[in-house]
Design a protein around this motif. Structure first.
Motif, short mmCIF file in Angstrom:
data_model
loop_
_atom_site.label_atom_id
_atom_site.label_comp_id
_atom_site.label_asym_id
_atom_site.label_seq_id
_atom_site.Cartn_x
_atom_site.Cartn_y
_atom_site.Cartn_z
N VAL A 18 0.84 -1.20 0.00
CA VAL A 18 0.00 0.00 0.00
C VAL A 18 0.87 1.25 0.00
CG1 VAL A 18 -1.67 1.34 1.34
CG2 VAL A 18 -2.00 -1.12 1.03
N ASN A 19 1.93 1.25 0.78
CA ASN A 19 2.84 2.40 0.82
C ASN A 19 3.47 2.66 -0.54
OD1 ASN A 19 2.46 3.21 3.46
ND2 ASN A 19 4.06 1.88 4.25
N LYS A 21 2.17 1.93 -3.45
CA LYS A 21 1.12 2.46 -4.32
C LYS A 21 0.84 3.93 -4.01
CE LYS A 21 -1.06 -1.94 -5.30
NZ LYS A 21 -2.27 -2.78 -5.22
N VAL A 22 0.83 4.27 -2.73
CA VAL A 22 0.61 5.66 -2.33
C VAL A 22 1.76 6.54 -2.83
CG1 VAL A 22 0.49 7.24 -0.35
CG2 VAL A 22 -0.86 5.15 -0.36
N ASP A 23 2.98 6.07 -2.73
CA ASP A 23 4.13 6.82 -3.25
C ASP A 23 3.99 7.05 -4.75
OD1 ASP A 23 5.25 6.94 -0.73
OD2 ASP A 23 6.64 5.26 -1.08
N ILE A 25 1.17 7.15 -6.51
CA ILE A 25 0.09 8.11 -6.72
C ILE A 25 0.57 9.52 -6.38
CG2 ILE A 25 -2.17 8.85 -5.86
CD1 ILE A 25 -2.81 5.83 -5.54
N TYR A 26 1.34 9.66 -5.33
CA TYR A 26 1.87 10.96 -4.93
C TYR A 26 2.75 11.55 -6.04
CZ TYR A 26 4.58 14.46 -2.42
OH TYR A 26 5.20 15.63 -2.05
N GLN A 29 0.59 12.74 -8.84
CA GLN A 29 -0.07 13.98 -8.46
C GLN A 29 0.88 15.16 -8.62
OE1 GLN A 29 -3.17 14.56 -7.83
NE2 GLN A 29 -3.09 16.61 -6.99
#
Length: 51
Positions: A18-19, A21-23, A25-26, A29
């Protein structure tokens, strides 16, 4: 006790995924903000929010 360690290890692996994937996405962005500009991204975000 080893069953608990196995569960904890499984949760740790999922948190790592999850981390990552969040990185990702960040970073996407950040690129979008560079292309459109912070102001335009903020306007579009506000439009989608229910007021």
């Amino acid at each position: 006790m080893s069953k608990l360690h196995g569960k904890v290890a499984s949760v740790d692996e999922k948190v790592d995924v999850v981390n990552e994937k969040v990185d990702f996405i960040y970073e996407d962005q950040r690129s979008i903000k560079e292309i459109l500009g912070d102001h335009e991204v903020a306007i579009r975000s506000l439009r989608r929010r229910a007021v």
